[in-house]
Design a protein around this motif. Structure first.
Motif, PDB file in Angstrom:
ATOM      1  N   VAL A  18       0.828  -1.196   0.000  1.00 51.14           N
ATOM      2  CA  VAL A  18       0.000   0.000   0.000  1.00 51.14           C
ATOM      3  C   VAL A  18       0.867   1.252   0.000  1.00 51.14           C
ATOM      4  O   VAL A  18       0.573   2.245  -0.651  1.00 51.14           O
ATOM      5  CB  VAL A  18      -0.955  -0.013   1.213  1.00 51.14           C
ATOM      6  CG1 VAL A  18      -1.640   1.335   1.362  1.00 51.14           C
ATOM      7  CG2 VAL A  18      -1.978  -1.119   1.059  1.00 51.14           C
ATOM      8  N   GLY A  19       1.981   1.221   0.701  1.00 50.45           N
ATOM      9  CA  GLY A  19       2.859   2.382   0.762  1.00 50.45           C
ATOM     10  C   GLY A  19       3.999   2.356  -0.211  1.00 50.45           C
ATOM     11  O   GLY A  19       4.903   3.191  -0.128  1.00 50.45           O
ATOM     12  N   PHE A  20       3.984   1.439  -1.159  1.00 49.65           N
ATOM     13  CA  PHE A  20       5.119   1.258  -2.066  1.00 49.65           C
ATOM     14  C   PHE A  20       5.364   2.467  -2.950  1.00 49.65           C
ATOM     15  O   PHE A  20       6.489   2.792  -3.288  1.00 49.65           O
ATOM     16  CB  PHE A  20       4.868   0.018  -2.946  1.00 49.65           C
ATOM     17  CG  PHE A  20       5.963  -0.233  -3.943  1.00 49.65           C
ATOM     18  CD1 PHE A  20       7.220  -0.638  -3.528  1.00 49.65           C
ATOM     19  CD2 PHE A  20       5.736  -0.051  -5.297  1.00 49.65           C
ATOM     20  CE1 PHE A  20       8.219  -0.872  -4.442  1.00 49.65           C
ATOM     21  CE2 PHE A  20       6.734  -0.282  -6.217  1.00 49.65           C
ATOM     22  CZ  PHE A  20       7.972  -0.693  -5.781  1.00 49.65           C
ATOM     23  N   GLY A  21       4.284   3.173  -3.343  1.00 51.93           N
ATOM     24  CA  GLY A  21       4.444   4.281  -4.267  1.00 51.93           C
ATOM     25  C   GLY A  21       4.948   5.559  -3.640  1.00 51.93           C
ATOM     26  O   GLY A  21       5.341   6.486  -4.348  1.00 51.93           O
ATOM     27  N   TYR A 140      -2.649  11.030 -20.846  1.00 52.25           N
ATOM     28  CA  TYR A 140      -2.732  11.625 -19.513  1.00 52.25           C
ATOM     29  C   TYR A 140      -3.963  11.090 -18.783  1.00 52.25           C
ATOM     30  O   TYR A 140      -3.901  10.758 -17.588  1.00 52.25           O
ATOM     31  CB  TYR A 140      -2.793  13.147 -19.621  1.00 52.25           C
ATOM     32  CG  TYR A 140      -2.475  13.871 -18.331  1.00 52.25           C
ATOM     33  CD1 TYR A 140      -1.198  14.340 -18.075  1.00 52.25           C
ATOM     34  CD2 TYR A 140      -3.451  14.082 -17.372  1.00 52.25           C
ATOM     35  CE1 TYR A 140      -0.896  14.992 -16.894  1.00 52.25           C
ATOM     36  CE2 TYR A 140      -3.169  14.736 -16.188  1.00 52.25           C
ATOM     37  CZ  TYR A 140      -1.891  15.191 -15.950  1.00 52.25           C
ATOM     38  OH  TYR A 140      -1.605  15.829 -14.769  1.00 52.25           O
ATOM     39  N   ALA A 141      -5.086  11.032 -19.499  1.00 56.39           N
ATOM     40  CA  ALA A 141      -6.310  10.501 -18.885  1.00 56.39           C
ATOM     41  C   ALA A 141      -6.138   9.032 -18.505  1.00 56.39           C
ATOM     42  O   ALA A 141      -6.611   8.588 -17.441  1.00 56.39           O
ATOM     43  CB  ALA A 141      -7.489  10.665 -19.839  1.00 56.39           C
ATOM     44  N   GLU A 142      -5.452   8.265 -19.357  1.00 55.44           N
ATOM     45  CA  GLU A 142      -5.203   6.855 -19.024  1.00 55.44           C
ATOM     46  C   GLU A 142      -4.284   6.732 -17.819  1.00 55.44           C
ATOM     47  O   GLU A 142      -4.476   5.841 -16.966  1.00 55.44           O
ATOM     48  CB  GLU A 142      -4.595   6.142 -20.231  1.00 55.44           C
ATOM     49  CG  GLU A 142      -5.582   5.946 -21.373  1.00 55.44           C
ATOM     50  CD  GLU A 142      -4.937   5.325 -22.596  1.00 55.44           C
ATOM     51  OE1 GLU A 142      -3.686   5.339 -22.665  1.00 55.44           O
ATOM     52  OE2 GLU A 142      -5.670   4.824 -23.472  1.00 55.44           O
ATOM     53  N   ALA A 143      -3.292   7.616 -17.725  1.00 58.66           N
ATOM     54  CA  ALA A 143      -2.416   7.590 -16.552  1.00 58.66           C
ATOM     55  C   ALA A 143      -3.186   7.971 -15.299  1.00 58.66           C
ATOM     56  O   ALA A 143      -2.978   7.382 -14.222  1.00 58.66           O
ATOM     57  CB  ALA A 143      -1.237   8.539 -16.762  1.00 58.66           C
ATOM     58  N   GLN A 144      -4.089   8.957 -15.422  1.00 61.15           N
ATOM     59  CA  GLN A 144      -4.933   9.308 -14.282  1.00 61.15           C
ATOM     60  C   GLN A 144      -5.808   8.134 -13.872  1.00 61.15           C
ATOM     61  O   GLN A 144      -5.975   7.852 -12.675  1.00 61.15           O
ATOM     62  CB  GLN A 144      -5.801  10.515 -14.636  1.00 61.15           C
ATOM     63  CG  GLN A 144      -5.072  11.840 -14.608  1.00 61.15           C
ATOM     64  CD  GLN A 144      -6.007  12.998 -14.912  1.00 61.15           C
ATOM     65  OE1 GLN A 144      -6.847  12.918 -15.807  1.00 61.15           O
ATOM     66  NE2 GLN A 144      -5.861  14.083 -14.170  1.00 61.15           N
ATOM     67  N   ALA A 145      -6.377   7.458 -14.869  1.00 57.74           N
ATOM     68  CA  ALA A 145      -7.224   6.308 -14.570  1.00 57.74           C
ATOM     69  C   ALA A 145      -6.424   5.199 -13.886  1.00 57.74           C
ATOM     70  O   ALA A 145      -6.909   4.548 -12.946  1.00 57.74           O
ATOM     71  CB  ALA A 145      -7.870   5.782 -15.853  1.00 57.74           C
ATOM     72  N   ALA A 202       0.213   1.586 -13.505  1.00 58.57           N
ATOM     73  CA  ALA A 202       0.372   3.030 -13.353  1.00 58.57           C
ATOM     74  C   ALA A 202       1.746   3.480 -13.842  1.00 58.57           C
ATOM     75  O   ALA A 202       1.882   4.518 -14.504  1.00 58.57           O
ATOM     76  CB  ALA A 202       0.162   3.428 -11.898  1.00 58.57           C
ATOM     77  N   LEU A 203       2.772   2.700 -13.532  1.00 62.55           N
ATOM     78  CA  LEU A 203       4.119   3.044 -13.977  1.00 62.55           C
ATOM     79  C   LEU A 203       4.222   2.998 -15.498  1.00 62.55           C
ATOM     80  O   LEU A 203       4.813   3.881 -16.127  1.00 62.55           O
ATOM     81  CB  LEU A 203       5.132   2.091 -13.344  1.00 62.55           C
ATOM     82  CG  LEU A 203       6.610   2.357 -13.656  1.00 62.55           C
ATOM     83  CD1 LEU A 203       7.009   3.750 -13.200  1.00 62.55           C
ATOM     84  CD2 LEU A 203       7.488   1.291 -13.002  1.00 62.55           C
ATOM     85  N   ALA A 204       3.631   1.977 -16.104  1.00 61.49           N
ATOM     86  CA  ALA A 204       3.652   1.866 -17.564  1.00 61.49           C
ATOM     87  C   ALA A 204       2.889   3.017 -18.217  1.00 61.49           C
ATOM     88  O   ALA A 204       3.306   3.544 -19.258  1.00 61.49           O
ATOM     89  CB  ALA A 204       3.053   0.529 -17.991  1.00 61.49           C
ATOM     90  N   ALA A 205       1.790   3.433 -17.617  1.00 61.03           N
ATOM     91  CA  ALA A 205       1.012   4.535 -18.182  1.00 61.03           C
ATOM     92  C   ALA A 205       1.789   5.842 -18.123  1.00 61.03           C
ATOM     93  O   ALA A 205       1.739   6.646 -19.063  1.00 61.03           O
ATOM     94  CB  ALA A 205      -0.317   4.674 -17.427  1.00 61.03           C
TER      95      ALA A 205
END
Length: 408
Positions: A18-21, A140-145, A202-205
Motif C-alpha cells: 500500500v505504501g510502495f508508491g 494523460y487521462a489513461e495515466a490518471q485512470a 500506473a508506472l507503464a502509463a
C-alpha cells in the motif's frame, strides 16, 4: 487452519504494498495536462519531423520557380588533320552561350504544383500537432485512470486486510468456522497481488505519457486530480484537418496534371557565340537554336499517371469527409453515454455500494452478517468504482476526439 504466525507476515506485506508508491512519488516531477501538452509540442520528434517536412516542401517550391541556368560552350574545329589542316593554322574556335527557354508554362505549372505541396505539408504539420495533442490528452487521462485504479487497489487491500483480521479474531473466539478465516486471508492475498498489478500499470502509463515528448525514464507525478472540464464546440465535418488535407492533396494532384502536360511541350534553346578563324585572324558571330521534335516522347505516361493520382485524391477526399462525420458522431455519442453513466455511478451506485460495505462490515463484526456477504459487498463497491473510473476515461477520450476534430 489459519495460522497466527502467518497473519503478521500477510498484513505486513499488504501494508508495504500500500505504501510502495510513496518513495517513488517523492522523486517524481509534478506534471499537469497543460505541461504535458506544452512539452510534447516543443520536444516531440513527431513535431520536429513534421516541421522539417514543411521546410523541405518550401525549399522545393523555391527551386521550382527558378529558370534553367545558361550554358557556355567552347568548340575547336579543323586542326590535327591532313594537308592544310595538319596544325593549328586553319583552326576555327567558337565560344557560345546558350539558354534553354521553357515554353508551354513549364515554370508556372511547376511552381504551382510545388506551392500546392507546401499547402498540403502545412496542413500535415497541423495534423501532426493535433494528433499529438489528442494522444497526450488520452495518455494523460489513461495515466490518471491507472492512478485511480491504484488508489482503489490499495484501499481494497486495506479493507481486505482489516476484514481478514476481524475474521481471524472471530474464529479464535469460536464465532466463525476456520474456513471463514481462510477465505478472508485468500481475499487479502488477492488484493495485495492486485496492488502489485495496479502499480505496474500506473508506472507503464506514466512511461507511455513521457515518451510522447521524447523521454523514456523520467518519473512524473500527475497533479491534475480530475479530468479538466472542457467545453465542446460545434465541428463542421467538412472543415476538419483530415478533409482539408485530402482537399489539398486533390489540388496538388490537379496541379501535377498541368505540370506534366506542360512538361510534354518542347522547349527552345537559343545559342549565340563568336567564331575565330586562325588562318585569317577574322571573327564572326554565330546564332542558332535547337528544339526537340515531340514525336516519340510527349510525357504521355506521366500525364496518365497524374490523372490516375487525381482520381485517387478525389476518392480520398470523399472518404475523409465520411470518416470525419463518423468520428464526430461517434465522439458525441460516446460523450453523452459517458455523461449519463457518470451521473448514475457518481450519484447513486457508488454511494449505495459504499453504504452497503459499511453496513455489512459493521454487521459482520457484530455477528449479524456472514463473511461472504461482506466480501460480496466489497466486490460490488470495487466494481462500481472501477466502472466510474472507466466512465471518466471514456469521457476524456470523447472530449479529446472532439477537440481533435475541431483543431485547425
Amino acid at each position: 487452519m489459519f495460522s497466527r504466525l502467518a497473519r503478521p507476515a500477510v498484513f505486513g506485506a499488504v501494508a508495504a504494498l500500500v505504501g510502495f508508491g510513496a518513495p517513488l512519488r517523492a522523486f517524481a516531477e509534478p506534471v499537469t495536462l497543460a505541461d504535458a501538452l506544452s512539452r510534447a509540442q516543443t520536444q516531440s520528434p513527431i513535431v520536429t519531423a513534421a516541421q522539417a517536412s514543411v521546410t523541405a516542401a518550401e525549399g522545393r517550391a523555391r527551386q521550382a520557380g527558378l529558370m534553367p541556368n545558361p550554358e557556355a560552350g567552347l568548340q575547336a574545329e579543323n586542326f590535327a588533320g591532313s594537308g592544310p589542316y595538319g596544325g593549328f593554322g586553319s583552326t576555327e574556335t567558337t565560344l557560345t552561350v546558350s539558354q534553354r527557354l521553357e515554353l508551354g508554362g513549364k515554370r508556372r505549372t511547376r511552381a504551382a504544383a510545388a506551392d500546392a505541396e507546401v499547402d498540403a505539408a502545412r496542413i500535415s504539420f497541423a495534423m501532426a500537432k493535433a494528433d499529438l495533442s489528442q494522444e497526450v490528452t488520452v495518455r494523460y487521462a489513461e495515466a490518471q485512470a491507472s492512478e485511480d485504479r491504484l488508489v482503489l487497489a490499495r484501499e481494497t487491500a486495506q479493507r481486505a486486510e482489516g476484514l481478514s483480521s476481524v475474521a481471524a479474531t472471530l474464529v479464535e473466539s469460536g464465532r466463525e468456522p476456520p474456513l471463514r478465516a481462510l477465505r478472508a486471508e485468500a481475499a487479502s492475498r488477492e488484493a495485495a497481488a492486485a496492488v502489485i498489478a495496479a502499480e505496474a500499470e500506473a508506472l507503464a502509463a506514466r512511461r507511455a505519457l513521457v515518451s510522447l515528448w521524447g523521454e523514456a525514464n523520467v518519473a512524473v507525478e500527475l497533479t491534475d486530480v480530475a479530468p479538466a472540464e472542457r467545453k465542446t464546440t460545434l465541428v463542421d465535418p467538412g472543415e476538419t484537418l483530415d478533409v482539408r488535407l485530402a482537399r489539398a492533396e486533390k489540388a496538388t494532384a490537379q496541379a501535377v496534371i498541368d505540370r506534366e502536360r506542360a512538361a510534354g511541350r518542347p522547349d527552345l534553346t537559343v545559342q549565340a557565340g563568336v567564331r575565330r578563324f586562325e588562318q585569317t585572324g577574322d571573327s564572326a558571330v554565330t546564332v542558332g537554336f535547337t528544339a526537340p521534335i515531340p514525336v516519340l516522347n510527349r510525357n504521355q505516361g506521366n500525364v496518365a499517371a497524374a490523372r490516375a493520382d487525381a482520381t485517387a485524391a478525389e476518392a480520398k477526399e470523399r472518404l475523409a469527409l465520411v470518416r470525419s462525420v463518423r468520428t464526430i458522431n461517434d465522439a458525441e455519442a460516446s460523450l453523452r453515454a459517458a455523461d449519463a453513466k457518470l451521473a448514475v455511478l457518481d450519484g447513486k451506485i457508488v454511494p449505495q455500494a459504499q453504504t452497503a460495505v459499511d453496513l455489512s462490515r459493521k454487521g459482520f463484526e457484530a455477528g449479524k452478517f456472514s463473511l461472504l456477504e461482506v466480501l460480496d459487498a466489497q466486490t460490488a463497491l470495487t466494481a462500481a468504482r472501477t466502472d466510474l473510473i472507466a466512465a471518466r476515461l471514456d469521457r476524456a477520450k470523447a472530449l479529446a476526439a472532439l477537440e481533435r476534430a475541431a483543431a485547425q
